[in-house]
Design an enzyme around this catalytic site. Structure first.
Site, short mmCIF file in Angstrom:
data_model
loop_
_atom_site.label_atom_id
_atom_site.label_comp_id
_atom_site.label_asym_id
_atom_site.label_seq_id
_atom_site.Cartn_x
_atom_site.Cartn_y
_atom_site.Cartn_z
CG PHE A 232 -1.85 -1.20 1.25
CD1 PHE A 232 -2.88 -1.37 0.33
CD2 PHE A 232 -1.65 -2.19 2.19
CE1 PHE A 232 -3.68 -2.49 0.36
CE2 PHE A 232 -2.45 -3.32 2.22
CZ PHE A 232 -3.47 -3.47 1.31
CB ILE A 597 -10.44 -5.66 -18.04
CG1 ILE A 597 -11.11 -4.30 -17.78
CG2 ILE A 597 -10.35 -6.47 -16.76
CD1 ILE A 597 -10.34 -3.36 -16.88
N PRO A 600 -9.78 -10.20 -15.47
CG PRO A 600 -11.45 -10.93 -16.93
CD PRO A 600 -9.99 -11.09 -16.62
CE LYS A 601 -10.84 -15.25 -8.19
NZ LYS A 601 -10.76 -16.72 -8.03
CD GLN A 606 -5.39 -3.96 -7.28
OE1 GLN A 606 -4.87 -2.85 -7.33
NE2 GLN A 606 -5.18 -4.78 -6.27
N GLY A 672 -4.92 0.27 -9.54
CA GLY A 672 -4.81 0.16 -8.09
C GLY A 672 -5.13 1.45 -7.35
CD GLU A 673 -1.84 4.02 -6.49
OE1 GLU A 673 -2.48 4.14 -5.44
OE2 GLU A 673 -0.68 3.56 -6.53
#
Length: 709
Positions: A232, A597, A600-601, A606, A672-673
């Site tokens: 993180f 994408i 997908p999973k 995320q 992620g952000e």
């Protein structure tokens, strides 16, 4: 490195490893002769060590060494004033409460812990301040420019607008609290050969930092970090306590393991810094924005400056000819902050997206319509077109899924018994980056493919994404592909941060696969085989057990022609109890606009993880300091409140899933952000819609709702 395989795109290559306990984290390596380090920390907040008595600790059972500034081990980089500004064992100055002043190393953790309690220190104390609000308000307090001021058009144009608002927003310190504590195992062997097992988001970056501090060649250092239990942002740098662990191993000639306590996580490995922001918005009565001013103060330490992109979003996210921003950092006597998921953009988005909602209310406009009206077709800050942007489509999808048509523009209109219902929306945006990385590909005659890169996986599913990219390009089943990572001896890759790993390393996977296919085609032609021949047949025909090659990939000049961002739209439905002020998040819909994408999973995971973090940021998380002593008073899981399962409702995730035509071969951008950026504002906006009470000071707790007017 045990083989990890992917059966299909709905799996994760590391899924079975993690749920069965096969995944090995840094603290789980049992090296022969392993010893244990325990830190002794300062009990004052600012001053100087006058005496340090370690004799009793040195005589305690099992103790091998007590390290401090009195017997500092050799670290040439520190002696040449390199490395971190805070040099453990190389200073007698105290910069914050809980600063490490010594390390006890013993043959068991329990003995090291006991011996550490025997170390006695006395100090010369100095006046200190840990109160960020006080430092900002004090005209005499030190203040530093965080980034250059920005101005487009007329400064503070909002002040002369037909409709204007000006409000202040507060964010507290927020602390990284992953389940895995921070630390390191260091094993310094003869001839300056070093192996470390670390919690790091970048094995090559850690290797480079260590080489700089100890002045030994990079190739002498091997950093292992195959599994990371949540980074993180906290693990984006090599902290002084990690350097101290290496010093200890070098000093005693044995491997040393240091694991921080939960309390030490609050003081030694950074946090999201506190911030105070003022937003001024001006608009015409028809809802056209005419002025945006965003001024922010961010917290930093007295010994090292930390800055981040708090005001970045205000410069381009909305169509407006008059924009100015200012970002200032203010030092206090605490440990230096570090990036936390969503970095400064998450901080800035709370203020900006709350203010946008406030302006929509002042105009009596639907906040979604207000955003759409001011959605830019071009990046005004850079004067470039966006490479790809589908926000209006994301708005439409999210609004339909959350049931936005049920929302009432007048706050407090939806009431069921003692519960008031509200809907909120916000935008998230983050720079879509692509760096430089190398990947080695080994195509074998047994029909398998091995890919190697010194990238990291702190949870987003790096190995899964890379495997799927390779499987599609090579037409090889995913369960025949292995992606090896987390080892500094592999081909170089940047640290995992800033939502750039899939774009960066994935491009290198693409390039090495294309090159392998080209090589197979050449081998087929040389053997007079059909161009469509299976690569296994081609290798066998050429008597080759395998072919291998390494490719480096990096961005070209496309960023000079286009502005590249990932976007998210967060919709939140909340229920607020009229008597107690309790807020329950009832439903979440997040829509990601981040190109293709690939997995997908893991992409959905995320967005779900970002939403959970956003709920924490909005409703529960706050690090509290007793400013009389400069100490954290909720530095544990009982008092620092992270969201639990009962706090998290149904979460819907949707993706635009359109390739960005310019950023990389996959057309994929980071995610992620944006999963977190803006989310806290959506909650605050929903609370206002439910109650008519605007909370501008996170977290939104019941007492603030009950006290608000």
């Amino acid at each position: 490195m045990e083989k990890r395989i992917l059966k299909d795109e709905n799996d994760r290559v590391d899924g079975i490893f993690k749920v069965t306990g096969k995944a090995k984290y840094f603290a789980e390596y049992a090296l022969p002769g392993l010893t244990y380090g325990v830190l002794v920390t300062s009990t004052i907040t600012k001053g100087k060590i006058t005496t340090l008595n370690t004799k009793a600790a040195e005589k305690a059972p099992g103790v091998m060494a007590v390290l401090s500034h009195l017997n500092k081990p050799s670290a040439p980089g520190y002696e040449q004033d390199g490395g971190s500004p805070l040099k453990i064992f190389y200073t007698d100055k105290i910069f914050y409460n809980g600063q490490p002043i010594a390390m006890v190393v013993a043959n068991t953790f329990e003995r090291a812990t006991y011996a550490a309690s025997l170390v006695e220190a006395t100090y010369t104390k100095e006046q200190f301040n840990t109160d960020f609000d006080k430092a900002v308000a004090d005209a005499k307090a030190k203040k530093l420019q965080g980034q250059p001021d920005y101005k487009r058009g007329v400064e503070d144009a909002y002040k002369t607008a037909e409709v204007k608002i000006e409000e202040k927003y507060h964010l507290p310190i927020e602390t990284h609290n992953p389940m895995e504590l921070h630390g390191m195992i260091a094993d310094w062997r003869p001839n300056n050969q070093l192996t470390v097992y670390a919690k790091t988001q970048g094995v090559k970056a850690t290797q480079g930092t260590i080489a700089n501090v100890f002045k030994i060649p990079n190739e002498n250092i091997r950093v292992n970090s195959e599994f990371v239990g949540g980074g993180f942002g906290m693990a984006l740098r090599t902290w002084p306590v990690e350097i101290a662990t290496i010093m200890a191993s070098k000093h005693i000639g044995k491997p040393v393991k240091l694991m921080l306590t939960r309390m030490q996580m609050f003081t030694m490995v950074g946090n999201r810094p506190a911030a105070i922001q003022t937003i001024g918005l001006g608009a015409k009565k028809d809802g056209t924005l005419t002025g945006i001013t965003h001024r922010a103060f961010g917290e930093t330490s007295v010994y090292e400056n930390f800055t981040e992109g708090v005001v970045n979003m205000a410069k381009f996210m909305y169509q407006c000819d008059n924009v100015n921003t200012q970002y200032t950092v203010v030092p206090v006597d605490l440990g230096v902050p570090i990036w936390m998921r969503g970095p400064g953009e998450a901080t800035g988005a709370f203020a900006l997206e709350s203010a946008i909602d406030e302006m929509a209310h002042a105009l009596d406009m639907d906040p979604l319509e207000f955003r759409i009206k001011n959605d830019p077709e071009r990046d005004q800050q850079r004067n470039l077109p966006f490479s790809d942007k589908n926000i209006k489509e994301a708005y439409r999808i999210g609004a339909q899924k959350i049931g936005w048509n049920e929302r009432k523009n007048k706050p407090g209109s939806l009431i069921e018994g003692q519960w008031k219902t509200g809907y909120g929306v916000s935008i998230g945006v983050f720079n879509a980056n692509r760096g430089r990385a190398s990947v080695k590909g080994i195509l074998k005659a047994d029909g398998s493919l091995v890919l190697q890169s010194a990238t990291s996986d702190i949870g987003p599913g790096t190995g899964t994404g890379m495997t799927l990219i390779a499987s599609k390009l090579m037409n090889i089943p995913a369960d025949r592909i292995t992606f090896e990572l987390g080892d500094s001896s592999l081909p170089p890759a940047p640290s995992q941060g800033g939502s750039a790993t899939l774009s960066t390393v994935g491009s290198a996977v693409n390039d090495v696969c294309v090159a392998l296919k080209s090589t197979i085609a050449e081998l087929a032609a040389n053997a007079n085989m059909d161009a469509t021949s299976n690569f296994v047949e081609v290798l066998k025909k050429n008597n080759l057990p395998s072919v291998e090659m390494t490719k480096q990939s990096q961005a070209g000049k496309e960023r000079e022609a286009y502005s590249m961002y990932s976007f998210s739209i967060h919709f939140v439905k909340v229920k607020v109890h009229g008597l107690t002020g309790v807020v329950k998040v009832d439903k979440i819909v997040s829509v990601g606009d981040s190109g293709t994408i690939v997995s997908p999973k893991t992409a959905r995971s995320q967005m779900v993880g970002g939403a959970v973090g956003g709920v924490g940021m909005a409703l529960t998380e706050e690090s509290v300091i007793d400013h009389r002593y400069g100490r954290y008073i909720n530095n544990n899981f009982a008092d620092y409140h992270v969201p639990v399962n009962a706090d998290i409702p149904e979460i819907e995730v949707h993706f635009i899933n359109k390739p960005d035509p310019y950023i990389n071969p996959m057309g994929a951008k980071g995610m992620g952000e944006i999963a977190l950026i803006g989310f806290s504002a959506a909650v605050a906006n929903a609370v206002f819609n439910a109650t008519g009470k605007r909370i501008r000071n996170l977290p939104i707790t019941p007492d603030k709702i009950l006290a608000s007017t």
